[in-house]
Design an enzyme around this catalytic site. Structure first.
Site, PDB file in Angstrom:
ATOM      1  N   LYS A 102       0.836  -1.202   0.000  1.00 12.38           N
ATOM      2  CA  LYS A 102       0.000   0.000   0.000  1.00 12.38           C
ATOM      3  C   LYS A 102       0.870   1.252   0.000  1.00 12.38           C
ATOM      4  CE  LYS A 102      -3.843   2.140   2.539  1.00 12.38           C
ATOM      5  NZ  LYS A 102      -4.784   1.988   3.670  1.00 12.38           N
ATOM      6  N   SER A 108      -9.191   3.203   2.627  1.00 17.03           N
ATOM      7  CA  SER A 108      -8.106   3.684   1.782  1.00 17.03           C
ATOM      8  C   SER A 108      -7.288   2.560   1.144  1.00 17.03           C
ATOM      9  CB  SER A 108      -7.175   4.588   2.600  1.00 17.03           C
ATOM     10  OG  SER A 108      -6.585   3.877   3.674  1.00 17.03           O
ATOM     11  N   SER A 157     -10.438   1.350   6.750  1.00 19.89           N
ATOM     12  CA  SER A 157      -9.714   1.267   5.486  1.00 19.89           C
ATOM     13  C   SER A 157      -9.330  -0.145   5.069  1.00 19.89           C
ATOM     14  CB  SER A 157      -8.459   2.145   5.543  1.00 19.89           C
ATOM     15  OG  SER A 157      -8.827   3.505   5.565  1.00 19.89           O
TER      16      SER A 157
END
Length: 483
Positions: free
Chosen positions: A83, A158, A182
């Site tokens: 990520k 996210s 997220s």
């Protein structure tokens, strides 16, 4: 085995086949790169992809090691994308922001080191909203990440890039992080499994602040609960650089055996947590249909409520988030030329944080404590509690955030995800598991939470649900079409 069959394998099966040399690391890498080439231009899940020749050479090195009797671990040869909020050596960490200046990481974050030690090959990064803010993955560096099931829709966030890459078979497992859902929201939006660990389970190293930043955590995503549990065992574990990390050990990933959850366990159904929390029509019904299946399997399900005022929980959440987010981004905000590059929601977080008083922050911590005790009381009655993983189904990808839910106006850019915040405040382990689809095919998930530090118990319950109703076995329409 053709590429489609290879990439359809769950990570546990893939690991065993690589170890038995029934599948080569080169074949896996080549298949993943071909899938990325076919689907990533539309879905935009993976960014900063490394050159194919470098990745194939690393895969060949993994195959040579296996031929010599050396296996790194259960992730030997797995292509992994990190990520884009965390550092992976040699790759840019943009955080989805034009303020990053193209910084190249000179070292790996701790959890990346742990995945590499287990044999993973980092192929690139996964897309994220700017600074990870907001549960919809778009930014001005790489653009919008589009839902694995319908590219017209949001992927969530996210960890949206991670969820889409996973759902589309570009990677076998994925790391993500969770502050305000997220890991849970994008898992729900893409029909995969996301797991938010107990506070301190996965140490944050490096970290500018090792004491106050207790709301966000890295964690695993996978297409099956068992794979998520194995990745948790890789990511987790005490580190002295993270003084609040948990010292109780996790099993070795290859020896993990999720406990069988016997029928008769008590499950508390929180619904929308509060009577006035808006939910898009259809979400409650999907979760209640799932609970009926659990009842049919012998589990005891009863409605319950979180005995803490909604506004007290939300105010605590706002202030603590503003403290942490505003503090982290303040140095960027102080520079006018960089502030102009920040999205309005990021500027708002900093500006709100600058107005906080010590008294307000103390009261927020008191309110957070009340949320924790409200959950603690629930766990005196129930083994687990469940709630929807989101208040809305995936929405149009060009929409920055839902302005209303079920006719109720949202007063901040993230209030439409209020349903996940109390679990974060309490530091609970929470699995987001697929729970079905709306009539128009949009996916949804359900949060399954347990007491603090009961991570493997929660994953075992999620595993039991998966066996009863294997929604996660369904694959996106794009995988049924020729590349």
């Amino acid at each position: 085995m053709d590429n489609a069959a290879l990439l359809a394998l769950d990570a546990t099966s893939l690991s065993r086949r690589i170890a038995a040399r029934q599948v080569s690391c080169r074949d896996l890498m080549r298949a993943a790169l071909e899938r990325i080439a076919a689907l990533n231009p539309l879905h935009n899940a993976i960014v900063s992809l490394r050159p194919a020749d470098e990745l194939l050479a690393e895969a060949d090195a993994r195959d040579a090691a296996l031929a010599g009797g050396e296996a790194s671990g259960w992730m030997h040869g797995f292509p992994i994308a990190v990520k884009d909020l965390s550092d992976a050596q040699g790759l840019p960490t943009t955080s989805g922001s034009r303020t990053s200046g193209g910084r190249i990481a000179t070292a790996d974050a701790l959890f990346v080191q742990r995945m590499k030690k287990a044999g993973a090959i980092v192929i690139g990064k996964t897309n994220t909203p700017e600074f990870g803010l907001g549960s919809h993955t778009y930014n001005e560096v790489f653009g919008i990440t589009r839902n694995a099931w319908d590219p017209a829709l949001s992927a969530g966030g996210s960890s949206g890039g991670a969820a889409v890459a996973l759902a589309l078979g570009m990677v076998p497992v994925a790391d993500g992080s969770d502050f305000m859902g997220s890991l849970r929201n994008p898992a729900a939006f893409n029909n995969v499994v996301g797991f938010r660990p107990s506070r301190g389970r996965v140490p944050a190293v490096p970290a500018e602040d090792a004491f106050y930043a207790q709301l966000g955590t890295e964690g695993p995503m996978a297409r099956t609960v068992e794979d998520a549990a194995r990745l948790l065992c890789t990511l987790g574990g005490w580190d002295e650089r993270a003084p609040l990390s948990l010292a109780d050990p996790l099993p070795e990933p290859l020896s993990l055996d999720l406990a069988t959850i016997e029928p008769g366990k008590h499950i508390g159904w929180l619904g929308g947590l509060w009577d006035d929390l808006p939910l898009e029509p259809g979400i409650r019904e999907l979760c209640e249909a799932a609970l009926r299946k659990l009842q049919d399997a012998g589990f005891v399900v009863e409605p319950c409520r979180l005995d803490v005022p909604r506004e007290a929980s939300w105010t605590a959440w706002l202030r603590l988030r503003q403290l942490l987010t505003g503090g982290k981004l303040r140095s960027i905000h102080q520079q006018p030329h960089l502030r102009a590059l920040m999205k309005p929601e990021a500027q708002w977080e900093v500006e709100q944080g600058l107005q906080l008083t010590a008294a307000q922050l103390y009261e927020a911590s008191v309110q957070r404590t009340a949320v924790y005790h409200a959950f603690r009381r629930l766990f005196e009655r129930f083994d687990y509690v469940v709630a929807p993983a989101a208040q809305v189904f995936p929405f149009p990808a060009e929409q920055h955030w839902p302005r209303s839910v079920a006719g109720v106006a949202m007063d901040t850019y993230h209030r439409w995800m209020e349903i996940v915040a109390p679990f974060t405040l309490a530091g609970l382990p929470v699995a987001a598991v697929p729970v079905g689809f709306a009539g128009d095919g949009r996916p949804m998930g359900m949060q399954v939470a347990g007491p603090p530090r009961a991570d493997l118990r929660v994953l075992a319950m999620a595993h039991a649900w998966e066996a009863i109703s294997p929604w996660s076995a369904q694959r996106p329409p794009a995988l049924a079409r020729p590349a």
